[in-house]
Scaffold this motif. Structure first.
Motif, PDB file in Angstrom:
ATOM      1  N   ALA A  65       0.815  -1.221   0.000  1.00 17.09           N
ATOM      2  CA  ALA A  65       0.000   0.000   0.000  1.00 17.09           C
ATOM      3  C   ALA A  65       0.843   1.262   0.000  1.00 17.09           C
ATOM      4  O   ALA A  65       0.348   2.338  -0.350  1.00 17.09           O
ATOM      5  CB  ALA A  65      -0.939   0.004   1.194  1.00 17.09           C
ATOM      6  N   GLN A  72      -5.681   7.539   0.292  1.00 22.75           N
ATOM      7  CA  GLN A  72      -6.507   6.351   0.122  1.00 22.75           C
ATOM      8  C   GLN A  72      -6.306   5.392   1.284  1.00 22.75           C
ATOM      9  O   GLN A  72      -5.331   5.480   2.037  1.00 22.75           O
ATOM     10  CB  GLN A  72      -6.173   5.651  -1.196  1.00 22.75           C
ATOM     11  N   LEU A  74      -6.671   1.111   2.088  1.00 21.78           N
ATOM     12  CA  LEU A  74      -6.852  -0.223   1.541  1.00 21.78           C
ATOM     13  C   LEU A  74      -7.295  -1.135   2.677  1.00 21.78           C
ATOM     14  O   LEU A  74      -6.583  -1.302   3.678  1.00 21.78           O
ATOM     15  CB  LEU A  74      -5.545  -0.712   0.926  1.00 21.78           C
ATOM     16  N   LEU A 112     -10.610  -0.452  -1.877  1.00 24.53           N
ATOM     17  CA  LEU A 112      -9.731   0.703  -1.938  1.00 24.53           C
ATOM     18  C   LEU A 112     -10.630   1.914  -1.770  1.00 24.53           C
ATOM     19  O   LEU A 112     -11.511   2.162  -2.594  1.00 24.53           O
ATOM     20  CB  LEU A 112      -8.976   0.763  -3.268  1.00 24.53           C
TER      21      LEU A 112
END
Length: 166
Positions: A65, A72, A74, A112
């Protein structure tokens, strides 16, 4: 002396800012982990092995990641783990024997999420690598979970090619 310490503290603070500049947040959930296909510890205590294995996976997910934008998140929900190899008796000991018929498998779902928690991408995944012993350049040779990490790297590269920060 004081000035040297100030420079050192400043450098460490600056390094810390660069170190975390481009990393998506990661969250991992281990659903029904008592039911996983293969979390056999062999000679190691089962609880310790499970904790060590989950930590290694979580660190690897975080490493993957790190190439995603920092705005963002994950999220993984792991539903099954079947490690490469199988635990058998080798004399008086239980050891993990790695053969081509005992290939690694990992089942999970992922999301995501963007900064506003909208889903950018999601899917349920069932990974398996039946040819795991034929890979010539294994990146994690002599490391814990080497075959599983290799499999995850390949999946990640294909799945997030357009999201990865170059």
């Amino acid at each position: 002396m004081k000035q040297s310490i100030i420079y050192l503290v400043s450098a460490l603070a600056l390094f810390g800012q660069f170190n975390h500049a481009q990393a998506a947040e990661v969250e991992v959930k281990w659903s029904n982990s008592d039911k996983y296909s293969d979390m056999d510890a062999g000679e190691e205590h089962r609880k310790h092995f499970k904790t060590r294995t989950f930590t290694a996976f979580e660190e690897h997910f975080a490493k993957l990641a790190a190439s995603l934008p920092d705005n963002q998140k994950l999220v993984f929900d792991v539903t099954n783990v079947d490690l490469a190899g199988d635990v058998n008796f080798g004399g008086n000991r239980r050891v993990r024997v790695v053969k081509s018929i005992f290939f690694p498998r990992l089942d999970f779902s992922y999301q995501l999420l963007n900064a506003d928690n909208t889903v950018a991408k999601s899917a349920e995944i069932s990974l398996k690598d039946m040819g795991f012993l034929t890979h010539t350049g294994i990146r994690y040779r002599n490391k814990s979970l080497s075959y599983e990490k290799e499999m995850l790297d390949d999946w990640f590269k294909k799945t997030f090619a357009s999201e990865v920060i170059k």
